[in-house]
Design a protein around this motif. Structure first.
Motif, PDB file in Angstrom:
ATOM      1  N   ASP A  61       0.814  -1.217   0.000  1.00 29.60           N
ATOM      2  CA  ASP A  61       0.000   0.000   0.000  1.00 29.60           C
ATOM      3  C   ASP A  61       0.851   1.272   0.000  1.00 29.60           C
ATOM      4  OD1 ASP A  61      -2.206  -1.576   0.027  1.00 29.60           O
ATOM      5  OD2 ASP A  61      -2.690  -1.288   2.144  1.00 29.60           O
ATOM      6  N   GLU A  62       2.064   1.188   0.554  1.00 29.72           N
ATOM      7  CA  GLU A  62       2.908   2.381   0.666  1.00 29.72           C
ATOM      8  C   GLU A  62       3.753   2.621  -0.583  1.00 29.72           C
ATOM      9  OE1 GLU A  62       5.141   2.040   4.246  1.00 29.72           O
ATOM     10  OE2 GLU A  62       3.385   2.152   5.552  1.00 29.72           O
ATOM     11  N   TRP A  63       3.731   1.711  -1.523  1.00 25.84           N
ATOM     12  CA  TRP A  63       4.496   1.929  -2.752  1.00 25.84           C
ATOM     13  C   TRP A  63       3.913   3.136  -3.488  1.00 25.84           C
ATOM     14  CZ3 TRP A  63       6.265  -2.787  -6.065  1.00 25.84           C
ATOM     15  CH2 TRP A  63       6.972  -3.692  -5.268  1.00 25.84           C
ATOM     16  N   CYS A  96       1.717   2.215  -6.445  1.00 25.50           N
ATOM     17  CA  CYS A  96       0.425   1.634  -6.058  1.00 25.50           C
ATOM     18  C   CYS A  96      -0.546   2.722  -5.637  1.00 25.50           C
ATOM     19  CB  CYS A  96       0.625   0.628  -4.928  1.00 25.50           C
ATOM     20  SG  CYS A  96       1.490  -0.875  -5.411  1.00 25.50           S
ATOM     21  N   GLN A  97      -0.041   3.757  -4.976  1.00 24.50           N
ATOM     22  CA  GLN A  97      -0.899   4.860  -4.565  1.00 24.50           C
ATOM     23  C   GLN A  97      -1.401   5.638  -5.772  1.00 24.50           C
ATOM     24  OE1 GLN A  97       1.605   6.992  -1.796  1.00 24.50           O
ATOM     25  NE2 GLN A  97       1.149   5.586  -0.112  1.00 24.50           N
ATOM     26  N   ARG A 110      -3.891   2.837  -7.764  1.00 19.23           N
ATOM     27  CA  ARG A 110      -5.019   2.365  -6.961  1.00 19.23           C
ATOM     28  C   ARG A 110      -5.636   1.084  -7.553  1.00 19.23           C
ATOM     29  NH1 ARG A 110      -5.721   7.649  -7.745  1.00 19.23           N
ATOM     30  NH2 ARG A 110      -7.559   7.396  -9.051  1.00 19.23           N
ATOM     31  N   GLY A 111      -4.777   0.212  -8.057  1.00 17.57           N
ATOM     32  CA  GLY A 111      -5.235  -1.074  -8.551  1.00 17.57           C
ATOM     33  C   GLY A 111      -5.951  -1.038  -9.888  1.00 17.57           C
ATOM     34  N   CYS A 136       5.776  -9.333  -6.785  1.00 17.49           N
ATOM     35  CA  CYS A 136       4.872  -8.301  -6.261  1.00 17.49           C
ATOM     36  C   CYS A 136       3.926  -7.830  -7.368  1.00 17.49           C
ATOM     37  CB  CYS A 136       5.683  -7.106  -5.753  1.00 17.49           C
ATOM     38  SG  CYS A 136       6.935  -7.539  -4.518  1.00 17.49           S
ATOM     39  N   TYR A 147      -0.851  -4.146 -10.042  1.00 25.00           N
ATOM     40  CA  TYR A 147      -2.286  -4.193 -10.345  1.00 25.00           C
ATOM     41  C   TYR A 147      -2.554  -5.416 -11.203  1.00 25.00           C
ATOM     42  CZ  TYR A 147      -1.459  -2.094 -15.011  1.00 25.00           C
ATOM     43  OH  TYR A 147      -1.032  -1.842 -16.275  1.00 25.00           O
ATOM     44  N   SER A 190      -3.865  -7.624  -6.924  1.00 22.64           N
ATOM     45  CA  SER A 190      -3.276  -6.287  -6.732  1.00 22.64           C
ATOM     46  C   SER A 190      -2.849  -6.091  -5.283  1.00 22.64           C
ATOM     47  CB  SER A 190      -4.287  -5.206  -7.112  1.00 22.64           C
ATOM     48  OG  SER A 190      -4.627  -5.286  -8.470  1.00 22.64           O
ATOM     49  N   GLY A 191      -1.623  -5.639  -5.103  1.00 24.20           N
ATOM     50  CA  GLY A 191      -1.117  -5.334  -3.770  1.00 24.20           C
ATOM     51  C   GLY A 191      -0.584  -6.521  -3.008  1.00 24.20           C
ATOM     52  N   GLU A 192      -0.571  -7.716  -3.622  1.00 24.19           N
ATOM     53  CA  GLU A 192      -0.106  -8.918  -2.933  1.00 24.19           C
ATOM     54  C   GLU A 192       1.288  -9.322  -3.411  1.00 24.19           C
ATOM     55  OE1 GLU A 192      -4.392 -11.083  -2.019  1.00 24.19           O
ATOM     56  OE2 GLU A 192      -3.104 -11.887  -3.619  1.00 24.19           O
TER      57      GLU A 192
END
Length: 211
Positions: A2-4, A7-8, A11-12, A124, A127, A183-185
């Motif tokens: 979430d802090e990447w 990614c911000q 937002r997927g 990683c 999205y 996404s995000g995993e």
């Protein structure tokens, strides 16, 4: 993840990619695009085009041919782009020795054929979704039918999605795991584990090889 920063920004949602700061800053750089069903296939070829053009015309759309920005050392080509990601602390589970970072971007249907890597891997998903089939290194090596060509020695001749039982009769004896990375995993792939990867939808990924 979430802090990447990337990614911000996204937002997927891959539809946020073209208007993102990431593309505004790095979209003019030339990147290598694989064309075909996979690097081990007879129809494989590679071209270099601006990242922005690839995103606009190939990275988000399905077509008869697959266009894939695969296993690219983007963060060596553009060191400043490393500010968009955060190296996972999980690499300290090994010696903490980061070997390489790779960038992956493509539409639904991109594949990495069954292969194995000599390093641990933190995969990683920025999205999209990717299906991963993992084969632990407990099976005999001959069960995987490596290519004899030196440059493909880490790759299996077996088509995981349509196994030729006549030519590869030992392959079904291998144990395996199946995962879907969203996404995000992140997914840890130990060194020596054979793995096949296929995108279920437009996808951006980063992987970290470490020792």
């Amino acid at each position: 993840m979430d802090e990447w920063p990337i990614c911000q920004q996204l937002r997927g949602d891959p539809n946020n990619l073209l208007g993102s700061a990431f593309v505004r800053e790095y979209g003019d750089y030339l990147v290598p695009i694989e064309i075909g069903s996979g690097y081990s296939s007879a129809d494989f070829e590679q071209v270099h085009i601006p990242l922005r053009d690839y995103i606009e015309y190939g990275a988000l759309k399905e077509s008869d041919k697959i266009y894939y920005l695969a296993q690219h050392s983007l963060f060596d080509q553009i060191p400043k782009a490393s500010e968009q990601i955060i190296t996972p602390e999980y690499i300290n589970a090994g010696k903490g020795d980061l070997y390489n970072k790779n960038f992956w971007l493509g539409p639904k249907g991109t594949k990495s054929p069954l292969h194995m890597d000599p390093h641990h891997n933190i995969f990683c998903q920025v999205y999209g979704r990717k299906y991963v089939k993992l084969y632990p290194n407990t099976s005999p090596d001959e069960n995987f039918y490596r290519f004899k060509d030196f440059h493909l020695r880490n790759t299996s001749q077996v088509d995981v999605e349509d196994v030729d039982l006549v030519n590869f009769p030992l392959f079904p004896k291998n144990d395996f795991y199946e995962e879907e990375v969203n996404s995000g995993e992140m997914l840890f792939i130990p060194k020596g584990f054979w793995h096949f990867v296929k995108s279920k939808e437009p996808s951006m990924s980063v992987n970290f090889w470490f020792r």
